[in-house]
Write an enzyme that holds these catalytic residues in place. Structure first.
Site, PDB file in Angstrom:
ATOM      1  N   GLU A  29       0.807  -1.218   0.000  1.00 37.96           N
ATOM      2  CA  GLU A  29       0.000   0.000   0.000  1.00 37.96           C
ATOM      3  C   GLU A  29       0.846   1.277   0.000  1.00 37.96           C
ATOM      4  O   GLU A  29       0.319   2.360  -0.246  1.00 37.96           O
ATOM      5  CB  GLU A  29      -0.963  -0.018   1.196  1.00 37.96           C
ATOM      6  CG  GLU A  29      -2.051  -1.077   1.021  1.00 37.96           C
ATOM      7  CD  GLU A  29      -2.895  -1.313   2.259  1.00 37.96           C
ATOM      8  OE1 GLU A  29      -4.078  -1.609   2.121  1.00 37.96           O
ATOM      9  OE2 GLU A  29      -2.354  -1.236   3.388  1.00 37.96           O
ATOM     10  N   GLY A  32     -12.669  -3.319   1.337  1.00 46.08           N
ATOM     11  CA  GLY A  32     -13.763  -4.105   0.786  1.00 46.08           C
ATOM     12  C   GLY A  32     -14.938  -3.173   0.516  1.00 46.08           C
ATOM     13  O   GLY A  32     -15.220  -2.278   1.318  1.00 46.08           O
ATOM     14  N   ILE A  80     -13.623  -8.771   6.375  1.00 45.02           N
ATOM     15  CA  ILE A  80     -15.037  -9.069   6.100  1.00 45.02           C
ATOM     16  C   ILE A  80     -15.159  -9.871   4.806  1.00 45.02           C
ATOM     17  O   ILE A  80     -14.763  -9.397   3.738  1.00 45.02           O
ATOM     18  CB  ILE A  80     -15.876  -7.768   6.023  1.00 45.02           C
ATOM     19  CG1 ILE A  80     -15.649  -6.898   7.272  1.00 45.02           C
ATOM     20  CG2 ILE A  80     -17.353  -8.094   5.827  1.00 45.02           C
ATOM     21  CD1 ILE A  80     -15.975  -7.543   8.602  1.00 45.02           C
ATOM     22  N   MET A 131      -9.420  -1.980   7.991  1.00 47.42           N
ATOM     23  CA  MET A 131      -9.015  -2.379   9.332  1.00 47.42           C
ATOM     24  C   MET A 131      -8.152  -1.354  10.079  1.00 47.42           C
ATOM     25  O   MET A 131      -7.596  -1.673  11.129  1.00 47.42           O
ATOM     26  CB  MET A 131      -8.301  -3.746   9.251  1.00 47.42           C
ATOM     27  CG  MET A 131      -9.189  -4.812   8.622  1.00 47.42           C
ATOM     28  SD  MET A 131      -8.398  -6.423   8.419  1.00 47.42           S
ATOM     29  CE  MET A 131      -8.242  -6.961  10.107  1.00 47.42           C
ATOM     30  N   GLU A 132      -8.017  -0.135   9.545  1.00 48.55           N
ATOM     31  CA  GLU A 132      -7.136   0.848  10.191  1.00 48.55           C
ATOM     32  C   GLU A 132      -7.726   2.255  10.341  1.00 48.55           C
ATOM     33  O   GLU A 132      -7.446   2.959  11.305  1.00 48.55           O
ATOM     34  CB  GLU A 132      -5.808   0.975   9.420  1.00 48.55           C
ATOM     35  CG  GLU A 132      -4.928  -0.266   9.447  1.00 48.55           C
ATOM     36  CD  GLU A 132      -5.356  -1.296   8.426  1.00 48.55           C
ATOM     37  OE1 GLU A 132      -5.971  -0.923   7.401  1.00 48.55           O
ATOM     38  OE2 GLU A 132      -5.091  -2.500   8.653  1.00 48.55           O
ATOM     39  N   ASP A 181     -11.894  -5.821  -3.142  1.00 42.55           N
ATOM     40  CA  ASP A 181     -12.850  -6.942  -3.089  1.00 42.55           C
ATOM     41  C   ASP A 181     -14.206  -6.400  -2.663  1.00 42.55           C
ATOM     42  O   ASP A 181     -14.322  -5.241  -2.279  1.00 42.55           O
ATOM     43  CB  ASP A 181     -12.352  -7.990  -2.080  1.00 42.55           C
ATOM     44  CG  ASP A 181     -12.228  -7.418  -0.691  1.00 42.55           C
ATOM     45  OD1 ASP A 181     -13.227  -7.401   0.019  1.00 42.55           O
ATOM     46  OD2 ASP A 181     -11.123  -6.941  -0.322  1.00 42.55           O
TER      47      ASP A 181
HETATM   48  N1  ADE Z   1      -9.336  -4.582   3.269  1.00 37.44           N
HETATM   49  C1  ADE Z   1      -9.543  -4.974   1.994  1.00 37.44           C
HETATM   50  N2  ADE Z   1     -10.613  -5.772   1.908  1.00 37.44           N
HETATM   51  C2  ADE Z   1     -11.105  -5.900   3.161  1.00 37.44           C
HETATM   52  C3  ADE Z   1     -12.184  -6.615   3.714  1.00 37.44           C
HETATM   53  N3  ADE Z   1     -12.987  -7.354   2.953  1.00 37.44           N
HETATM   54  N4  ADE Z   1     -12.368  -6.534   5.058  1.00 37.44           N
HETATM   55  C4  ADE Z   1     -11.564  -5.785   5.818  1.00 37.44           C
HETATM   56  N5  ADE Z   1     -10.523  -5.104   5.343  1.00 37.44           N
HETATM   57  C5  ADE Z   1     -10.289  -5.146   4.024  1.00 37.44           C
END
Ligand code: ADE
Length: 228
Positions: free
Chosen positions: A11, A77, A152, A172-173, A196
Site C-alpha cells: 500500500e 472491501g 469481512i 481495518m485501520e 474486493d
Molecule cells: N481490506 C480490503 N478488503 C477488506 C475486507 N474485505 N475486510 C476488511 N478489510 C479489508
C-alpha cells in the site's frame, strides 16, 4: 510535514519509491521514512494490519513528527453497491464497527469518553482527493468508511456493517487513525481503493486485485500531492 500511513508494504511501496532525500527512523517497531515527494515534505510508514498498529503509527506521527495532516491510503472491501474492484472510496468520516457497548445502552460504534461515533475527515483534504480522483477519471464514492479488526468476507456481516453505519467500504485501520487524529486535533483522511466486495469471494479477490488497486492509489496520491 504530511504523514502517510499504509497497513501493508504494497500500500505504500510505489509512493515510497518516489521519495527523495530519504531518512529512516525506527520507532516502536516500525520504520518511518522522511523525505520529499513531488515537492512536499512527507513521512511514510507501513504500520501493520489492524486498529492498534494504525493507532501507534498515528500517535508517532503526531508526537515525533508533528505532522500537519495524516493520510491513510490502502485497499478496502466494498459495502456500497456503487463500488467494485479498483473503484475508490473517499472517506468523509470513519467509524469503528467493532466498538460496541450497546448492552450498556450506548449506540453501536460509540467511543465512550469522547462520545464520538464518526470521526469526520478534513473537508479540504476530502476536496483535494475528490479533485485528484476526478482528474484521473476514476469511479468513486464519498461516504463513511467502517473499520474493525476483522477481514469481512461474509454477506450477512457485510450487510450488518453497511446498514448499522451507512458505510460504503470496510477496512481495518482508518477508524483508529481518525480516533488518534481527533484527540490530537490533526486533520486526516482515509482514501481507499477497492480490492474486493467483502463477500464470500473476498479471500480470493483481495490477493488477486491488491496490485491493481494499490497502483490506482499511487496515481491518486501523486495527483493529490501535486494539488496540495
Ligand atoms: N481490506 C480490503 N478488503 C477488506 C475486507 N474485505 N475486510 C476488511 N478489510 C479489508
Amino acid at each position: 510535514m504530511i504523514g502517510i500511513i499504509g497497513a501493508l508494504e504494497e500500500e505504500i511501496a510505489l509512493i515510497k519509491n518516489d521519495l527523495t532525500d530519504k531518512k529512516d527512523y525506527f520507532i516502536s517497531g516500525s520504520t518511518y521514512t522522511v523525505g520529499k515527494l513531488f515537492g512536499k515534505e512527507v513521512v511514510i510508514t507501513k504500520c501493520g494490519v489492524g486498529k492498534v498498529f494504525s493507532a501507534i503509527a498515528s500517535e508517532v506521527m503526531a508526537l515525533k513528527f508533528n505532522v500537519e495532516c495524516i493520510i491513510n491510503t490502502g485497499v478496502a472491501g466494498a459495502l456500497s453497491e456503487n463500488l467494485t474492484v479498483n473503484d475508490v472510496a473517499i472517506g468523509v468520516g470513519t467509524v469503528q464497527h467493532d466498538m460496541d457497548t450497546s448492552p450498556l445502552g450506548d449506540p453501536k460504534g460509540l467511543i465512550s469518553g469522547i462520545n464520538v461515533i464518526t470521526f469526520e475527515s478534513d473537508a479540504n483534504l476530502t476536496n483535494k482527493f475528490e479533485r485528484a480522483v476526478k482528474d484521473l477519471n476514476i469511479n468513486y464514492e464519498k461516504g463513511i468508511i467502517a473499520t474493525g479488526d476483522q477481514f469481512i468476507s461474509d454477506k450477512t456481516k457485510k450487510e450488518e456493517i453497511k446498514n448499522s453505519f451507512n458505510a460504503i467500504a470496510c477496512e481495518m485501520e482508518g477508524g483508529a487513525i481518525g480516533h488518534v487524529a481527533f484527540v490530537n486535533k490533526i486533520p486526516y483522511i482515509v482514501i481507499r481503493s477497492i480490492s474486493d466486495n467483502a463477500n464470500g469471494d473476498a479471500k480470493v479477490d483481495f490477493p488477486k486485485f491488491l496490485e491493481l488497486a494499490t497502483t490506482t492509489l499511487y496515481h491518486i496520491t501523486k495527483r493529490f500531492l501535486e494539488l496540495y
